[in-house]
Each structure stands twice: as structure tokens, then as C-alpha cells.
Design a protein around this motif. Structure first.
Motif, PDB file in Angstrom:
ATOM      1  N   ASP A   1       0.865  -1.164   0.139  1.00 39.08           N
ATOM      2  CA  ASP A   1      -0.069   0.132   0.095  1.00 39.08           C
ATOM      3  C   ASP A   1       0.902   1.243  -0.025  1.00 39.08           C
ATOM      4  OD1 ASP A   1      -2.757  -0.597  -0.151  1.00 39.08           O
ATOM      5  OD2 ASP A   1      -2.928  -0.925   1.946  1.00 39.08           O
ATOM      6  N   ALA A   2       1.979   1.212   0.785  1.00 37.07           N
ATOM      7  CA  ALA A   2       2.754   2.454   1.022  1.00 37.07           C
ATOM      8  C   ALA A   2       3.292   2.625  -0.438  1.00 37.07           C
ATOM      9  CB  ALA A   2       3.740   2.231   1.959  1.00 37.07           C
ATOM     10  N   GLY A   3       4.034   1.541  -0.961  1.00 42.21           N
ATOM     11  CA  GLY A   3       4.464   1.707  -2.280  1.00 42.21           C
ATOM     12  C   GLY A   3       3.686   2.391  -3.332  1.00 42.21           C
ATOM     13  N   ARG A   4       2.317   1.779  -3.533  1.00 45.45           N
ATOM     14  CA  ARG A   4       1.444   2.317  -4.622  1.00 45.45           C
ATOM     15  C   ARG A   4       1.343   3.695  -4.318  1.00 45.45           C
ATOM     16  NH1 ARG A   4      -3.074  -2.304  -4.718  1.00 45.45           N
ATOM     17  NH2 ARG A   4      -3.254  -2.356  -2.397  1.00 45.45           N
ATOM     18  N   ALA A   5       1.212   4.297  -2.923  1.00 46.81           N
ATOM     19  CA  ALA A   5       0.896   5.586  -2.653  1.00 46.81           C
ATOM     20  C   ALA A   5       2.247   6.543  -3.436  1.00 46.81           C
ATOM     21  CB  ALA A   5       0.735   5.944  -1.481  1.00 46.81           C
ATOM     22  N   VAL A   6       3.412   6.014  -2.927  1.00 44.30           N
ATOM     23  CA  VAL A   6       4.452   6.859  -3.670  1.00 44.30           C
ATOM     24  C   VAL A   6       4.481   6.741  -5.126  1.00 44.30           C
ATOM     25  CG1 VAL A   6       7.209   6.734  -3.707  1.00 44.30           C
ATOM     26  CG2 VAL A   6       6.073   6.192  -1.532  1.00 44.30           C
TER      27      VAL A   6
ATOM     28  N   LEU B   1       3.498  -3.755  -9.708  1.00 43.22           N
ATOM     29  CA  LEU B   1       4.191  -4.733  -9.174  1.00 43.22           C
ATOM     30  C   LEU B   1       3.781  -4.698  -7.634  1.00 43.22           C
ATOM     31  CD1 LEU B   1       6.744  -6.285  -9.669  1.00 43.22           C
ATOM     32  CD2 LEU B   1       8.336  -4.263  -8.917  1.00 43.22           C
ATOM     33  N   PHE B   2       3.498  -3.744  -6.964  1.00 44.33           N
ATOM     34  CA  PHE B   2       3.064  -3.792  -5.575  1.00 44.33           C
ATOM     35  C   PHE B   2       1.640  -4.365  -5.633  1.00 44.33           C
ATOM     36  CE2 PHE B   2       6.075  -0.368  -4.940  1.00 44.33           C
ATOM     37  CZ  PHE B   2       6.687  -0.867  -3.941  1.00 44.33           C
ATOM     38  N   THR B   3       0.810  -4.202  -6.450  1.00 44.18           N
ATOM     39  CA  THR B   3      -0.445  -4.625  -6.489  1.00 44.18           C
ATOM     40  C   THR B   3      -0.475  -6.282  -6.622  1.00 44.18           C
ATOM     41  OG1 THR B   3      -1.455  -2.996  -7.467  1.00 44.18           O
ATOM     42  CG2 THR B   3      -2.778  -5.031  -7.611  1.00 44.18           C
ATOM     43  N   VAL B   4       0.586  -6.764  -7.253  1.00 51.57           N
ATOM     44  CA  VAL B   4       0.832  -8.222  -7.369  1.00 51.57           C
ATOM     45  C   VAL B   4       1.147  -8.925  -5.898  1.00 51.57           C
ATOM     46  CG1 VAL B   4       2.422 -10.086  -8.093  1.00 51.57           C
ATOM     47  CG2 VAL B   4       1.895  -8.341  -9.648  1.00 51.57           C
TER      48      VAL B   4
ATOM     49  N   SER C   1      -5.540   7.336  -0.074  1.00 49.70           N
ATOM     50  CA  SER C   1      -6.421   6.072   0.233  1.00 49.70           C
ATOM     51  C   SER C   1      -5.547   5.039   0.526  1.00 49.70           C
ATOM     52  CB  SER C   1      -7.314   5.888  -0.835  1.00 49.70           C
ATOM     53  OG  SER C   1      -6.828   5.028  -2.052  1.00 49.70           O
ATOM     54  N   TYR C   2      -4.356   4.616  -0.329  1.00 53.48           N
ATOM     55  CA  TYR C   2      -3.258   3.706  -0.108  1.00 53.48           C
ATOM     56  C   TYR C   2      -2.636   3.762   1.430  1.00 53.48           C
ATOM     57  CZ  TYR C   2      -3.991   1.842  -4.772  1.00 53.48           C
ATOM     58  OH  TYR C   2      -4.342   1.273  -5.712  1.00 53.48           O
ATOM     59  N   LEU C   3      -2.559   5.091   1.740  1.00 54.46           N
ATOM     60  CA  LEU C   3      -1.585   5.398   2.995  1.00 54.46           C
ATOM     61  C   LEU C   3      -2.837   4.927   4.147  1.00 54.46           C
ATOM     62  CD1 LEU C   3       0.285   8.559   2.494  1.00 54.46           C
ATOM     63  CD2 LEU C   3       1.354   6.306   2.408  1.00 54.46           C
ATOM     64  N   VAL C   4      -4.057   5.414   4.112  1.00 54.52           N
ATOM     65  CA  VAL C   4      -5.071   4.963   5.105  1.00 54.52           C
ATOM     66  C   VAL C   4      -5.130   3.752   5.056  1.00 54.52           C
ATOM     67  CG1 VAL C   4      -7.588   5.376   5.569  1.00 54.52           C
ATOM     68  CG2 VAL C   4      -6.068   7.261   4.747  1.00 54.52           C
ATOM     69  N   SER C   5      -5.342   3.029   4.244  1.00 61.09           N
ATOM     70  CA  SER C   5      -5.360   1.496   4.093  1.00 61.09           C
ATOM     71  C   SER C   5      -4.201   0.685   4.503  1.00 61.09           C
ATOM     72  CB  SER C   5      -5.485   0.929   2.558  1.00 61.09           C
ATOM     73  OG  SER C   5      -5.569  -0.538   2.513  1.00 61.09           O
ATOM     74  N   ALA C   6      -2.956   1.244   4.582  1.00 61.56           N
ATOM     75  CA  ALA C   6      -1.884   0.883   5.116  1.00 61.56           C
ATOM     76  C   ALA C   6      -1.974   0.831   6.749  1.00 61.56           C
ATOM     77  CB  ALA C   6      -0.558   1.485   4.741  1.00 61.56           C
ATOM     78  N   LEU C   7      -2.505   1.839   7.168  1.00 63.05           N
ATOM     79  CA  LEU C   7      -2.639   2.228   8.581  1.00 63.05           C
ATOM     80  C   LEU C   7      -3.459   1.206   9.257  1.00 63.05           C
ATOM     81  CD1 LEU C   7      -2.414   6.094   8.905  1.00 63.05           C
ATOM     82  CD2 LEU C   7      -0.644   4.527   9.493  1.00 63.05           C
ATOM     83  N   LEU C   8      -4.739   0.946   8.402  1.00 56.14           N
ATOM     84  CA  LEU C   8      -5.644   0.234   9.324  1.00 56.14           C
ATOM     85  C   LEU C   8      -5.327  -1.221   9.035  1.00 56.14           C
ATOM     86  CD1 LEU C   8      -8.739   1.660   7.106  1.00 56.14           C
ATOM     87  CD2 LEU C   8      -8.456   1.766   9.452  1.00 56.14           C
ATOM     88  N   LEU C   9      -4.470  -1.694   8.231  1.00 55.56           N
ATOM     89  CA  LEU C   9      -4.105  -3.007   8.072  1.00 55.56           C
ATOM     90  C   LEU C   9      -3.082  -3.246   9.026  1.00 55.56           C
ATOM     91  CD1 LEU C   9      -3.435  -3.522   4.284  1.00 55.56           C
ATOM     92  CD2 LEU C   9      -5.125  -5.009   5.534  1.00 55.56           C
ATOM     93  N   GLY C  10      -2.371  -2.178   9.475  1.00 56.63           N
ATOM     94  CA  GLY C  10      -1.559  -2.475  10.688  1.00 56.63           C
ATOM     95  C   GLY C  10      -2.043  -2.950  11.951  1.00 56.63           C
TER      96      GLY C  10
END
Length: 446
Positions: free
Chosen positions: A101-106, A134-137, A197-206
Motif C-alpha cells: 500500500d505504501a509503495g503504491r501511494a509513492v 508490481l506492488f499490486t501483485v 487512500s493507500y496510506l490510510v489502508s496501510a494504517l488500518l491493515l497495521g
């Protein structure tokens, strides 16, 4: 006597059925996972709509170039999909999803930067699409393997239904919201919302902490089994081959993979992704706002697919539902090819409705079936093998769709896409282990 009574009581207790798991909405881990999935899906729908508009209007891409951008996003599934599955049966899946998620945000953040420094181009969009893909894979393979860890196998189908409902809701609101935002802001800036949205998703997954071993890792060897030394562990290619063999030897999984691969060749991530935006904006003369409205109206049918799939399984049987749902997208593309400027919005809305409803119902059923018949230790490799087959056709379809649209025209290309989409049902019809299924089995014969 006392010992006998104790043994009898223990045996009786062991024979009792296990307590039912708590409702999904009461499970904190699933709530966090579901929230992350929902936020990410809404952001993804923004970029799914805005990126082609950006390529066509800001960069001036041709249908062939638009096909290259779409192909770049799915090419990583061909290149690293199989190794990713083997690695994710050893790695912490939750942690991989957070990093992805963090990689896709960047990666998405590079688009507004390129626009600000006036270096935005088709090659840059292809590079961003490739890195994002690549990150989505890794994210998608880990996601499907992670879900049974979070909710348990007894609730996988219900959990998939809720996740698919979120995806359907995002598809419903995404195009309309994107079209509205395009009236007020430039396309590169809107992509920042997806990055956020990807950054928020990463925080929630944590926040997800499933029970069992380390969060999201594959099943560990039974107690008392000595861990293998590194030199004795299976080689990467051996693990990859084991996952591929499992899928290809399992008649139901093989049939699902082949049907989905053919459908994806023609579908929204394949040929249609390169043809629909250009056909709607150029041939039909729609504005991004009106195209967003048409897709929003049509995508409302995805909610029907998410809400009623379980009931339709009970009514029709799992096999018949899979066959019927696989046919609907092809019928939708047939209708799309008949659209004319004077009735473009209603035609596109109905066509998108058929496509969305069919895809949603099919995905809930086929993903749940795959998870139900695969051992825990093979979940990631099974998903990677299936994704390698079904997503591997996406870059081919996107590139071929863009090229075909440039050579023969957009409307004739849509007729060809519809024919391929309808042919995708044949593997299901020809496999008795699929078409005769009444419900999700504990095991399907090889």
C-alpha cells in the motif's frame, strides 16, 4: 468408575459441534481489514477512471498508447506472479500488504509531480502503472491468502461477499465522483486522493492481528516437528511448481482459471480498458462527467450481485450461477458496441450494469470456491498460480485491444471483444465438476 465417567464426559464434549464463530461485524480484525479494503477500493476507482482520461486529454494518447499504459499495470503478474506466491507462503502477509500500500501511494505521487514539472508523458504513465502493478501483485496475492487467517474457513464466503460489496459500492460511486471532481480539479491532482487512500489502508491493515502464529504467515508444521535447516528447504522453483500442479490438476480450479483468463483477455482490465474510454469520449462525444454518470448508473447493478449471490447459489446452485454470471459481461459488451451518440448514456449504463453484475457475482463465487478447496499451506501459491494465468492475459488483451482499435476502429474492435467474452463460459460448461456443483464443497475431486 470415576475415571470411566471422566472419559465419557470428555468424549461427549469432544463430540459436540464447535461453537459458531462471532458475526463478522463483531470481529475487530475483520472490521479493520474490511475498512482498509473499502478505503483502498474507493481510491482505486478514482485512478481507474481518471488515468485514461488523463492519458487521452492531457497527454493526447492514442488508443494504442492507452493500451500500453493498461498493459504496463498488469504486466508484473506475468513477470513475478509465481515467485510472489511462493514467497508469500513464507512471509508475513499482513506486513507485505502494508508495504505494498505504501509503495503504491509513492508511485502514484509521481504523476502530479510529473505534471507540475511539465514532464508528464506516456512513458512516465507506463512506468507509474508498472510500479503500481508490481506492488499490486504482492498485495492481491497476500490479500486472498490472508482472509482465511482472519475469519476462518467457515466464514470465508460471507467475508468475500462483504469485501465484494465494498468493491461494488466503490465502482458505483467512483466514476460519478471522478467525473464531478474533473470539473473542479486537474486529473493529476485527483490521483493524490488515491495515493492518500493507500496510506490510510496501510494504517488500518497495521491494526489487524489475527489469531494463531505470526499475523498472516502460512501454517506452521505440527508440534514436535523439527524445523528444516535452510539447506533442506524446498527451492523456489519447487514451491512454484507445486502450486501450479495443484491448480492444473484440480479440475474445478483449472476450469475457473481458464474461463477467467479468457474473460480477462477481453474485459475491463484487458482489451475493454483500452477501448471504452476512447469510444465514449471520442466516438460518442461524451464528456468525462457524462461518462462517469453512465458508469455510476450501471455499476449500481454490482451491488445486486454482491447482495444476492449467496441467495442465488441456494436457488440456482453454484455451478449454474457461475455459468450465468460468466455470460453477462459478454452480453454487456455486445450492447455497448451498439451505442450511438443520441442514446449513449442509457446504453452505456445498461451495458455497464450487465458487466458489473456478472463480474461481481462470478468473483464472489469463484474466489470462495478456490479458497474452500485449497489447503492453508497452499493458499498463497494457489492464488499466485491462478493470478498468473488469469491476470497474465490482461496485458496481452490491453495491448491487443488498443492495437485493434487503432487498425480496424473502435466499434468493430468492441464486437470482437464481445465474442471473446462470451466464449469464456465454455471451460465451465465443459467441466462437470463445476457446472454440477450445488454449493461450496469441502473438497472437489482432482
Amino acid at each position: 468408575m470415576a475415571g470411566t465417567g471422566a472419559r465419557t464426559a470428555a468424549a461427549t464434549t469432544a463430540a459436540l459441534p464447535p461453537d459458531p464463530p462471532p458475526a463478522l461485524w463483531r470481529q475487530r480484525n475483520f472490521a479493520a481489514l474490511w475498512s482498509a479494503h473499502t478505503v483502498s477500493q474507493f481510491g482505486t476507482q478514482l485512478s481507474f477512471f481518471v488515468l485514461p482520461v488523463l492519458a487521452l486529454t492531457t497527454v493526447g494518447a492514442t488508443p494504442g498508447q492507452l493500451g500500453l499504459v493498461s498493459a504496463a499495470e498488469t504486466l508484473p503478474f506475468l513477470l513475478v506472479g509465481l515467485p510472489a506466491g511462493a514467497l508469500l507462503d513464507r512471509w508475513d502477509r499482513r506486513r507485505v500488504m502494508v508495504v505494498a500500500d505504501a509503495g503504491r501511494a509513492v508511485a502514484l505521487g509521481a504523476v502530479p509531480l510529473g505534471y507540475a514539472f511539465d514532464v508528464l508523458s506516456v512513458p512516465l504513465l507506463c512506468a507509474v502503472a508498472f510500479v503500481t502493478g508490481l506492488f499490486t501483485v504482492f498485495f492481491d496475492i497476500a490479500d486472498q491468502a490472508f482472509l482465511p487467517d482472519v475469519v476462518g474457513r467457515r466464514q470465508v464466503a460471507a467475508a468475500n461477499g462483504r469485501l465484494e460489496f465494498s468493491r461494488s459500492a466503490a465502482e458505483l460511486a467512483g466514476p460519478g465522483l471522478s467525473g464531478l471532481l474533473l470539473q473542479w480539479a486537474t486529473a493529476p491532482l485527483i490521483l493524490l486522493a488515491d495515493a492518500a487512500s493507500y496510506l490510510v489502508s496501510a494504517l488500518l491493515l497495521g491494526a489487524v492481528r489475527p489469531p494463531g502464529p505470526a499475523a498472516g504467515t502460512a501454517a506452521q508444521p505440527p508440534a514436535g516437528t523439527a524445523p528444516q535447516p535452510p539447506a533442506a528447504r524446498e527451492r523456489m522453483r519447487t514451491r512454484i511448481a507445486e502450486g501450479l500442479r495443484f491448480v492444473l490438476r484440480h479440475r474445478a480450479l483449472r476450469s475457473l482459471a481458464l474461463a477467467t483468463a479468457v474473460a480477462n483477455l477481453a474485459g475491463l482490465g484487458g482489451a475493454l480498458s483500452a477501448l471504452l474510454p476512447a469510444f465514449a469520449l471520442r466516438d460518442l462525444g461524451l464528456s468525462p462527467g457524462r461518462l462517469g454518470l453512465a458508469l455510476t448508473l450501471g455499476n449500481a447493478c454490482a451491488l445486486l450481485g454482491a447482495l444476492f449471490t449467496a441467495r442465488l447459489v441456494r436457488l440456482l446452485g453454484l455451478g449454474r450461477l457461475l455459468v450465468a454470471a460468466r455470460c453477462l459481461p459478454g452480453l454487456g459488451v455486445l450492447l455497448l458496441a451498439t451505442a450511438e451518440p443520441g442514446r449513449a448514456v442509457p446504453t452505456l449504463a445498461v451495458a455497464a450494469g450487465l458487466i458489473a453484475c456478472g463480474i461481481t457475482a462470478y468473483n464472489i463465487a469463484q474466489v470462495s470456491l478456490r479458497q474452500a478447496v485449497t489447503p492453508a499451506a497452499l493458499q498463497a501459491r494457489m492464488n499466485a498460480s491462478v493470478r498468473f494465468v488469469v491476470w497474465g492475459t490482461l496485458p496481452l488483451g490491453a495491448a491487443a485491444g488498443g492495437l485493434l482499435g487503432s487498425v480496424v476502429g473502435l466499434r468493430p474492435a468492441l464486437w470482437a471483444v464481445a465474442a471473446v467474452a462470451l466464449l469464456s463460459v465454455l471451460p465451465l460448461l465443459l467441466t462437470r465438476d463445476v457446472r454440477s456443483l450445488r454449493d461450496f464443497p469441502d473438497e472437489v475431486g482432482d
